[in-house]
Design a protein around this motif. Structure first.
Motif, PDB file in Angstrom:
ATOM      1  N   PRO A 250       0.743  -1.110   0.113  1.00 20.36           N
ATOM      2  CA  PRO A 250      -0.028   0.061  -0.032  1.00 20.36           C
ATOM      3  C   PRO A 250       0.830   1.321   0.167  1.00 20.36           C
ATOM      4  O   PRO A 250       1.786   1.294   0.466  1.00 20.36           O
ATOM      5  CB  PRO A 250      -0.785  -0.165   1.381  1.00 20.36           C
TER       6      PRO A 250
ATOM      7  N   ASP B  78      -3.404   4.620   0.960  1.00 17.87           N
ATOM      8  CA  ASP B  78      -4.253   3.427   1.125  1.00 17.87           C
ATOM      9  C   ASP B  78      -4.633   3.034   2.624  1.00 17.87           C
ATOM     10  O   ASP B  78      -5.623   2.653   2.904  1.00 17.87           O
ATOM     11  CB  ASP B  78      -3.794   2.458   0.240  1.00 17.87           C
TER      12      ASP B  78
ATOM     13  N   ASP C 128      -8.014   2.679   4.633  1.00 17.44           N
ATOM     14  CA  ASP C 128      -8.482   1.261   5.055  1.00 17.44           C
ATOM     15  C   ASP C 128      -9.591   1.248   6.072  1.00 17.44           C
ATOM     16  O   ASP C 128      -9.015   1.631   7.520  1.00 17.44           O
ATOM     17  CB  ASP C 128      -7.164   0.672   5.263  1.00 17.44           C
TER      18      ASP C 128
ATOM     19  N   GLU D 229     -11.157  -1.310   7.406  1.00 17.14           N
ATOM     20  CA  GLU D 229     -10.889  -2.308   8.631  1.00 17.14           C
ATOM     21  C   GLU D 229      -9.936  -1.795   9.502  1.00 17.14           C
ATOM     22  O   GLU D 229      -9.997  -1.880  10.704  1.00 17.14           O
ATOM     23  CB  GLU D 229     -10.492  -3.504   7.873  1.00 17.14           C
ATOM     24  N   LYS D 230      -8.703  -1.142   9.095  1.00 18.22           N
ATOM     25  CA  LYS D 230      -7.755  -0.797  10.065  1.00 18.22           C
ATOM     26  C   LYS D 230      -8.294   0.441  10.739  1.00 18.22           C
ATOM     27  O   LYS D 230      -7.991   0.443  12.287  1.00 18.22           O
ATOM     28  CB  LYS D 230      -6.549   0.000   9.406  1.00 18.22           C
TER      29      LYS D 230
END
Length: 821
Positions: A327, A331, A335, A337-338
């Motif tokens: 990434p 990115d 993200d 999810e992060k």
């Protein structure tokens, strides 16, 4: 001692009962303190009126705030003390007297800290925990060396192996020693908290940043020792001792690839439809493939450009190949999810709001705080979640290791999990390592051919030995009911269980946290998977190299127009292990105070993100693509890796402050530069940076690297020879400090072992027990601890549930047929 916690934790934070004072200016102590603050500790950061010098470190936000400082310091309070004020020393002494832990970075930069009588404070408050930090420790030939992040990494073998075959090695930007030192500092301080709960004693820990960074290179150091191989730099994103491990261009985006086992290599070749490579017997192992790098790359590179990185990632998941898209910083920030997991968290600094890397110690019962505010100089941040202090009891007589009495069941293998549990064992925990004769620790070797097994080569792996000292070892086949039952009996009386398998392995065996917490409510359980138990990518296979590839760090390493660059083949393993150790120590402190265990969902790929944190903060605020400086530096001019006399000899030189510049100029014979007013600042020197670099190269290229370092250091200029990892075995600083210990063990005899990078007093923590051979302690633990008779143990051995010899491939096939039939 138990605390009644109606909210299931110690007043809203696992460490909220702790009071911490941070003095001096050192990234490592700042990061260590932030890790405590993440879990609710009250951290008072002492600064001079003009602020910590790190407040001015690049990269900067549009309003001139340091992104690096922001990452290191949210959720703290700031106290501004002027050392010229007669009352500042007494005020600081009072604050320390009322604290549990003193984090002391004055060995890096005193930053105007008022003078205090620390010895008198310790005598008056014997429960005080003190962590003090320096570049090299208080003794040895390097003790007074000037240093920077990059010169330390050069000396620890983290620079010379990276970059093009010809020309200077390529090293990552600063920030790595601060993160590594901060993690080790937290391990030292938090383990001392556990020790104090047992015996009331405060402990003083001395941490060397040089030694702390060796955690990343110790594996290759000892692999080279055992193999006798000559290591050299073989090109960007190519690394000893296996291939292919690197970052490759695709139709869209970059792809990180790691192939270690023969099965992974075969699957990778099949994915690319390169059957001739798959079936070539000369390419069976990674070390064999290293002899054919050019030939292999000519075939795989055009194939990889036929599809996108995301498409290859999806294919790799199906085939269980450790590959991952690489990434950009943007990115990571985007993200979802992060963000949901808390790996990316909101942060406010100087009126600007953005994002930062969060806490990677993902305790699920007492989770860390998600983001926060960076204090202005002298600002106290209001807190409503501070718990009452847990007063230290009167110190007990005698000396004991801080983790004595803690029992750990260790299902981990390879590097990341074992370095976590090795650190616990070094500090006195009773660590029981569980393997199986069917599937022993893969760092014993993945070769199941008869010659390897019959010659017991699996007992001769030095890399396995350095990760598993001070442990006891047994074998249990967990796929068999009897083996599973015995494992549960061990876990019923344990404090901690650690595994770094894929997330589904232990739950499928019936050893998930939902089961074990009912057997043992005080149990802390940590899963150290690559992406996390709840991740959409939870089934992705990964090594330490995969973790670095997916962390965002490679995107800011290297030349401006070059590819993303990996800095080490398995960087992520050591980092994941240290984060895991920090996480379990936090959970164990909470368990000791409350009697409550919990599950830790550690995602090792997230553990690498702090190394990219300054760019995450900066980019989230200004939206600009991070600048890649190559071997130069945004603040230090000059800064780079320079050729020395001899073949492939190099030295890192860094002018880390304006006062250092005239010293270097005079050493180069340039008195005119030393007195030129235009060159007094880094900004002024930037205008002739290439000319300065040429002068340094002319000077260093005529000198042996160690002689050049000696002259530079004598003049007060930060510098470090770019060493190979194996050179550390004869490094004079490490030998003067006794860092390299020798251990005698069956099958391999005497061999070197690294020490922990912190110590109490002048000597390192002793290695008390040699690494276990396969199943060495079966009888001692199954008989002495679980009470099995000799006849029962013999029956387990006859049935293959336990044993002391690794099975060959054909024996495994027979076992599977027997189990199926």
């Amino acid at each position: 001692m138990l605390i009644d916690c109606s909210r299931g934790s110690v007043m809203g934070g696992a460490l909220s009962h702790l009071r911490i004072v941070e003095i001096g200016s050192a990234a490592a102590t700042s990061y260590c303190a932030r890790l405590f603050a993440d879990f609710g500790a009250d951290v008072q950061k002492i600064e001079p009126p003009e602020g910590d010098p790190l407040r001015r470190a690049a990269p900067l936000t549009p309003k001139g705030q340091s992104a690096w400082f922001a990452f290191l310091n949210f959720n703290k309070s700031s106290v501004a003390l002027d050392s010229n004020d007669p009352g500042s020393a007494s005020r600081l002494s009072e604050m320390i007297a009322e604290s549990d832990i003193l984090l002391d970075g004055r060995g890096i930069d005193a930053a105007g800290c008022p003078d205090i009588d620390l010895d008198a404070l310790k005598r008056a408050h014997p429960g005080l925990i003190h962590l003090d930090l320096s570049w090299f420790g208080d003794r040895g030939p390097y003790a007074n060396f000037a240093a920077t992040d990059s010169t330390i990494r050069a000396l620890t073998g983290l620079v010379k192996m990276v970059g093009p075959e010809q020309g200077p090695p390529m090293h990552a930007p600063d920030f790595q020693t601060g993160v590594l030192g901060g993690l080790w500092g937290f391990i030292a301080a938090s383990s001392s908290v556990l020790g104090r709960l047992q015996d009331g004693r405060g402990r003083t820990r001395h941490l060397s940043l040089f030694e702390a960074s060796i955690a990343v290179t110790e594996y290759i150091m000892f692999e080279a020792f055992s193999r006798g191989d000559i290591m050299r730099r073989i090109g960007v994103n190519r690394f000893w001792p296996t291939f292919p491990v690197g970052i490759y261009e695709t139709k869209q985006g970059w792809l990180g690839v790691t192939t270690v086992t023969p099965a992974q290599w075969r699957a990778f070749c099949e994915m690319l439809d390169l059957i001739d490579l798959r079936d070539d017997p000369t390419l069976f192992l990674g070390v064999d493939r290293l002899q054919h790098v050019g030939e292999i790359e000519r075939k795989i590179l055009p194939r990889l450009r036929q599809r996108t990185a995301q498409e290859w990632f999806a294919e790799g998941l199906k085939r269980k190949i450790p590959i991952v898209p690489v990434p950009e910083i943007a990115d990571l920030i985007a993200d979802e999810e992060k963000r949901a997991r808390g790996a990316i968290v909101p942060v406010t600094v100087g009126g600007e709001t953005g994002f930062s890397a969060g806490s990677m110690q993902r305790l699920t019962g007492t989770p860390p705080r998600r983001g926060g505010r960076v204090p202005d100089v002298g600002e106290q941040q209001a807190r409503d979640d501070i718990a009452p202090r847990v007063a230290a009891s009167k110190p007990a007589a005698g000396h004991r290791l801080p983790l004595e009495g803690i029992r750990v069941v260790d299902f981990s293998m390879g590097w990341a999990g074992p370095i976590c549990t090795r650190s616990l064992a070094d500090l006195g925990a009773d660590v029981i390592k569980i393997e199986a004769i069917q599937y022993p620790d893969w760092w014993r070797g993945v070769d199941r051919r008869p010659a390897y097994v019959l010659e017991q080569m699996y007992e001769k792996s030095v890399r396995y030995c350095i990760m598993n000292r001070n442990k006891r070892g047994i074998t249990l086949d967990l796929t068999r009911p009897k083996g599973l039952e015995l494992a549960k009996r061990l876990l019923a009386d344990a404090d901690l269980v650690v595994d770094n398998y894929s997330v589904e392995v232990l739950p499928k065996l019936g050893l998930g946290y939902d089961v074990l917490s009912k057997i043992n409510p005080k149990l802390v359980m940590m899963s150290m998977s690559a992406f996390g138990a709840g991740s959409v990518n939870r089934d992705c296979r990964a090594y330490g190299s995969t973790l670095e590839q997916g962390s965002g760090l490679p995107s800011v390493v290297g030349d401006a127009n070059g590819p993303p660059v990996m800095s080490h083949t398995a960087f992520g393993d050591a980092v994941g292990g240290l984060n895991g150790c920090a996480a379990v120590l936090t959970a164990l402190i909470h368990a000791r105070l409350t009697g409550q265990g919990q599950f830790i969902d550690l995602a090792q790929i997230e553990c690498m993100m702090p190394f990219a944190a300054p760019w995450i903060v900066a980019h989230s605020i200004d939206g600009k693509t991070p600048v890649k400086y190559g071997n130069r530096h945004p603040d230090f001019v000059p800064h780079g890796c320079f050729r020395c006399a001899g073949e492939d000899n190099w030295i890192v030189v860094a002018v880390s402050g304006d006062a250092m510049w005239p010293k270097l100029a005079r050493l180069l014979g340039r008195e005119d530069w030393a007195t030129d007013a235009k060159l007094k600042s880094a900004a002024g020197r930037r205008a002739i940076e290439a000319e300065i670099e040429a002068a340094i190269t002319a000077w260093t290229s005529a000198r042996d690297p160690d002689a050049a370092m000696a002259l530079l250091q004598a003049a007060g200029v930060a510098s470090g020879v770019a060493r190979l990892p194996i050179d550390l075995l004869k490094d004079p600083q490490l030998h003067a400090r006794g860092f390299i210990q020798e251990v005698d063990r069956a099958f391999i005899g005497r061999h070197p072992q690294p020490s922990m990078p912190f110590r109490e007093g002048t000597a390192p923590f002793a290695i008390r027990r040699a690494p276990p051979t396969l199943g060495e302690h079966n009888r001692e633990i199954l008989g002495g601890q679980l009470g099995l008779s000799d006849a029962e143990i013999d029956a387990l051995a006859r049935d293959g549930i336990i044993g002391t010899e690794m099975l060959m491939e054909e024996q495994l096939v027979k076992e599977k047929k027997r189990a199926a039939g």
